[in-house]
Design a protein around this motif. Structure first.
Motif, PDB file in Angstrom:
ATOM      1  N   UNK A 111       0.846  -1.196   0.000  1.00 51.27           N
ATOM      2  CA  UNK A 111       0.000   0.000   0.000  1.00 51.27           C
ATOM      3  C   UNK A 111       0.884   1.249   0.000  1.00 51.27           C
ATOM      4  N   UNK A 112       0.609   2.187  -0.868  1.00 46.63           N
ATOM      5  CA  UNK A 112       1.389   3.400  -0.968  1.00 46.63           C
ATOM      6  C   UNK A 112       1.135   4.323   0.218  1.00 46.63           C
ATOM      7  N   UNK A 113       2.044   5.294   0.371  1.00 40.38           N
ATOM      8  CA  UNK A 113       1.895   6.278   1.432  1.00 40.38           C
ATOM      9  C   UNK A 113       0.591   7.053   1.243  1.00 40.38           C
ATOM     10  N   UNK A 114       0.260   7.363  -0.026  1.00 44.07           N
ATOM     11  CA  UNK A 114      -0.977   8.078  -0.313  1.00 44.07           C
ATOM     12  C   UNK A 114      -2.199   7.288   0.142  1.00 44.07           C
ATOM     13  N   UNK A 115      -2.192   5.972  -0.123  1.00 41.47           N
ATOM     14  CA  UNK A 115      -3.314   5.125   0.292  1.00 41.47           C
ATOM     15  C   UNK A 115      -3.465   5.127   1.809  1.00 41.47           C
ATOM     16  N   UNK A 116      -2.345   5.002   2.508  1.00 40.26           N
ATOM     17  CA  UNK A 116      -2.390   4.991   3.967  1.00 40.26           C
ATOM     18  C   UNK A 116      -2.903   6.325   4.500  1.00 40.26           C
ATOM     19  N   UNK A 117      -2.462   7.403   3.854  1.00 36.64           N
ATOM     20  CA  UNK A 117      -2.883   8.738   4.284  1.00 36.64           C
ATOM     21  C   UNK A 117      -4.394   8.910   4.126  1.00 36.64           C
ATOM     22  N   UNK A 118      -4.923   8.550   2.948  1.00 40.36           N
ATOM     23  CA  UNK A 118      -6.364   8.693   2.701  1.00 40.36           C
ATOM     24  C   UNK A 118      -7.167   7.759   3.598  1.00 40.36           C
ATOM     25  N   UNK A 119      -6.715   6.513   3.724  1.00 38.82           N
ATOM     26  CA  UNK A 119      -7.440   5.539   4.542  1.00 38.82           C
ATOM     27  C   UNK A 119      -7.506   5.987   5.999  1.00 38.82           C
ATOM     28  N   UNK A 120      -6.379   6.440   6.529  1.00 38.22           N
ATOM     29  CA  UNK A 120      -6.350   6.876   7.927  1.00 38.22           C
ATOM     30  C   UNK A 120      -7.267   8.072   8.146  1.00 38.22           C
ATOM     31  N   UNK A 121      -7.193   9.042   7.242  1.00 40.70           N
ATOM     32  CA  UNK A 121      -8.026  10.230   7.387  1.00 40.70           C
ATOM     33  C   UNK A 121      -9.508   9.895   7.185  1.00 40.70           C
ATOM     34  N   UNK A 122      -9.782   8.963   6.298  1.00 43.88           N
ATOM     35  CA  UNK A 122     -11.167   8.538   6.032  1.00 43.88           C
ATOM     36  C   UNK A 122     -11.781   7.919   7.288  1.00 43.88           C
ATOM     37  N   UNK A 123     -11.090   6.926   7.865  1.00 40.44           N
ATOM     38  CA  UNK A 123     -11.610   6.256   9.064  1.00 40.44           C
ATOM     39  C   UNK A 123     -11.658   7.211  10.255  1.00 40.44           C
ATOM     40  N   UNK A 124     -10.634   8.049  10.372  1.00 40.53           N
ATOM     41  CA  UNK A 124     -10.600   9.015  11.467  1.00 40.53           C
ATOM     42  C   UNK A 124     -11.790   9.965  11.376  1.00 40.53           C
ATOM     43  N   UNK A 125     -12.112  10.424  10.179  1.00 35.57           N
ATOM     44  CA  UNK A 125     -13.239  11.342   9.988  1.00 35.57           C
ATOM     45  C   UNK A 125     -14.565  10.667  10.311  1.00 35.57           C
ATOM     46  N   UNK A 126     -14.711   9.391   9.923  1.00 36.40           N
ATOM     47  CA  UNK A 126     -15.955   8.659  10.200  1.00 36.40           C
ATOM     48  C   UNK A 126     -16.189   8.527  11.694  1.00 36.40           C
ATOM     49  N   UNK A 127     -15.182   8.067  12.421  1.00 37.42           N
ATOM     50  CA  UNK A 127     -15.362   7.844  13.856  1.00 37.42           C
ATOM     51  C   UNK A 127     -15.454   9.167  14.621  1.00 37.42           C
ATOM     52  N   UNK A 128     -14.784  10.202  14.129  1.00 40.26           N
ATOM     53  CA  UNK A 128     -14.922  11.510  14.755  1.00 40.26           C
ATOM     54  C   UNK A 128     -16.354  12.021  14.604  1.00 40.26           C
ATOM     55  N   UNK A 129     -16.936  11.813  13.429  1.00 41.63           N
ATOM     56  CA  UNK A 129     -18.331  12.215  13.211  1.00 41.63           C
ATOM     57  C   UNK A 129     -19.274  11.447  14.125  1.00 41.63           C
ATOM     58  N   UNK A 130     -19.012  10.149  14.301  1.00 42.89           N
ATOM     59  CA  UNK A 130     -19.817   9.349  15.234  1.00 42.89           C
ATOM     60  C   UNK A 130     -19.716   9.884  16.648  1.00 42.89           C
ATOM     61  N   UNK A 131     -18.510  10.242  17.067  1.00 42.04           N
ATOM     62  CA  UNK A 131     -18.298  10.754  18.418  1.00 42.04           C
ATOM     63  C   UNK A 131     -18.970  12.109  18.631  1.00 42.04           C
ATOM     64  N   UNK A 132     -19.332  12.781  17.559  1.00 42.93           N
ATOM     65  CA  UNK A 132     -20.105  14.016  17.664  1.00 42.93           C
ATOM     66  C   UNK A 132     -21.598  13.710  17.741  1.00 42.93           C
ATOM     67  N   UNK A 133     -22.070  12.777  16.908  1.00 44.02           N
ATOM     68  CA  UNK A 133     -23.497  12.482  16.822  1.00 44.02           C
ATOM     69  C   UNK A 133     -24.022  11.739  18.046  1.00 44.02           C
ATOM     70  N   UNK A 134     -23.264  10.747  18.525  1.00 45.67           N
ATOM     71  CA  UNK A 134     -23.757   9.903  19.615  1.00 45.67           C
ATOM     72  C   UNK A 134     -23.983  10.691  20.906  1.00 45.67           C
ATOM     73  N   UNK A 135     -23.040  11.539  21.364  1.00 43.66           N
ATOM     74  CA  UNK A 135     -23.320  12.320  22.586  1.00 43.66           C
ATOM     75  C   UNK A 135     -24.563  13.184  22.480  1.00 43.66           C
ATOM     76  N   UNK A 136     -24.843  13.712  21.280  1.00 39.08           N
ATOM     77  CA  UNK A 136     -26.060  14.506  21.098  1.00 39.08           C
ATOM     78  C   UNK A 136     -27.291  13.649  21.353  1.00 39.08           C
ATOM     79  N   UNK A 137     -27.285  12.422  20.792  1.00 41.87           N
ATOM     80  CA  UNK A 137     -28.412  11.508  21.007  1.00 41.87           C
ATOM     81  C   UNK A 137     -28.547  11.125  22.474  1.00 41.87           C
ATOM     82  N   UNK A 138     -27.416  10.918  23.161  1.00 41.13           N
ATOM     83  CA  UNK A 138     -27.442  10.545  24.579  1.00 41.13           C
ATOM     84  C   UNK A 138     -28.002  11.682  25.420  1.00 41.13           C
ATOM     85  N   UNK A 139     -27.546  12.898  25.166  1.00 39.66           N
ATOM     86  CA  UNK A 139     -28.015  14.052  25.941  1.00 39.66           C
ATOM     87  C   UNK A 139     -29.517  14.245  25.763  1.00 39.66           C
TER      88      UNK A 139
END
Length: 363
Positions: free
Chosen positions: A1-29
């Protein structure tokens, strides 16, 4: 896997879980604000019990529910940022095609799809069972619980059928019970009782004030009695047949339940089939939503991320709308539940292919 692939994959997954961590607390509150008064009504209810039995499973359920939305929003925001920073132009200048550019995104979508499949088929149903039991005990009123059924018919096998005028699951007691066995189209045996009580420990039903009738070729034999015990191939849980129950069953148990219900002659099980099929179709949507979001946001537009996000959110709400409509239509008696469960994916996969081909040709 190229450095570019790792960069995009990491940022992609990081963005998904960060978005979840924003949405879930709102639902809990929001949920806490609605239910805190009901929690305080019970002196025996501890904070640890609320967290362990309710909110842990609440987070699992809504995290899994929000995953497609988080994937879509995160992918649009991350890709738009790449486009606005001219990183996509630099990637294209390096002779990397749009199809090749999509590879790390689809690797990430595969990781999310596999995670969602495991959650949908096994983890979330177990959590739903615990959470629903907690709600039934501490949150819902007795009036709100589906714990009382009327005029219930159930075919146990090809030759046996039961009927109950009404039955309360709260005290495991019913009234006006009858059990009938047939030989071809003729009654061979029948027992009726004024009251019936389920003994969970012994797995038997106690029939009170009963009348038993054996039908022979030349005569009938009728016996009256005070109490008798019967072992039948069903439990009070089988009386509460509804689509919502399917959410509490892991997929292997749900398949067994459907097969058992079909043997009993229950006609419309489409709500269960839709639930079963959607447990696979929704995770697969990660590929479709990823392709749509990347195709929409991989080019720099006037208005920046906001325009892409508005288009994406609008399309996501369309997907949710089609999904809800598919559930309702797929549960109808004459519907094809497999087709209806996959219909949103079919429609949006056509949109995804169109957007992909347009972006590929423009590149």
């Amino acid at each position: 896997m190229r450095i570019l692939d790792k960069y995009i994959l990491f940022r992609y997954l990081k963005s998904v879980f960060f978005t979840l961590f924003i949405l879930i607390p709102i639902a809990v509150v929001i949920d806490v604000s609605e239910k805190v008064d009901k929690f305080l009504r019970h002196d025996d209810l501890t904070f640890l019990q609320i967290i362990k039995e309710y909110y842990l499973n609440f987070i699992l359920y809504y995290g899994n529910t929000f995953l497609p939305l988080a994937t879509f929003i995160a992918c649009i925001m991350f890709t738009s940022k790449l486009a606005n920073n001219t990183e996509v132009i630099a990637i294209s200048s390096a002779n990397i095609s749009f199809t090749r550019f999509l590879r790390p995104y689809f690797i990430g979508a595969t990781i999310l799809a596999v995670l969602a499949l495991g959650m949908n088929h096994f983890v979330v149903p177990n959590g739903n069972e615990v959470r629903n039991e907690f709600e039934a005990t501490y949150i819902l009123s007795k009036k709100g619980n589906r714990s009382f059924v009327k005029n219930f018919n159930l075919q146990l096998n090809d030759s046996a059928k039961i009927f109950m005028k009404n039955f309360s699951v709260l005290n495991n007691k019913g009234y006006n019970f009858s059990y009938t066995e047939f030989e071809d189209t003729k009654i061979a045996y029948r027992i009726v009782a004024e009251n019936v009580t389920w003994n969970e420990e012994k797995g038997t039903f106690k029939l009170s004030k009963f009348r038993e009738r054996f039908v022979y070729a030349d005569r009938d034999s009728i016996t009256n009695g005070i109490d008798t015990l019967m072992t039948l191939d069903f439990t009070p849980d089988d009386l509460l047949i509804s689509g919502s129950k399917s959410m509490d069953l892991t997929s292997d148990k749900l398949i067994d339940f459907i097969e058992k219900s079909e043997r009993r002659g229950i006609k419309n099980l489409n709500a269960y089939y839709v639930e079963l099929y959607q447990r696979t179709s929704l995770p697969i949507s990660a590929y479709i939503l990823t392709l749509i979001s990347v195709s929409l946001s991989s080019r720099k537009k006037r208005g920046g991320t906001g325009v892409n996000l508005a288009l994406g959110v609008g399309m996501m709400f369309m997907y949710v709308f089609f999904m809800k409509v598919a559930v309702v239509l797929g549960s109808a008696p004459d519907a094809n539940p497999f087709f209806m469960a996959w219909l949103p994916n079919i429609i949006f996969s056509l949109i995804a292919v169109y957007l992909y081909l347009r972006e590929k040709n423009q590149g």
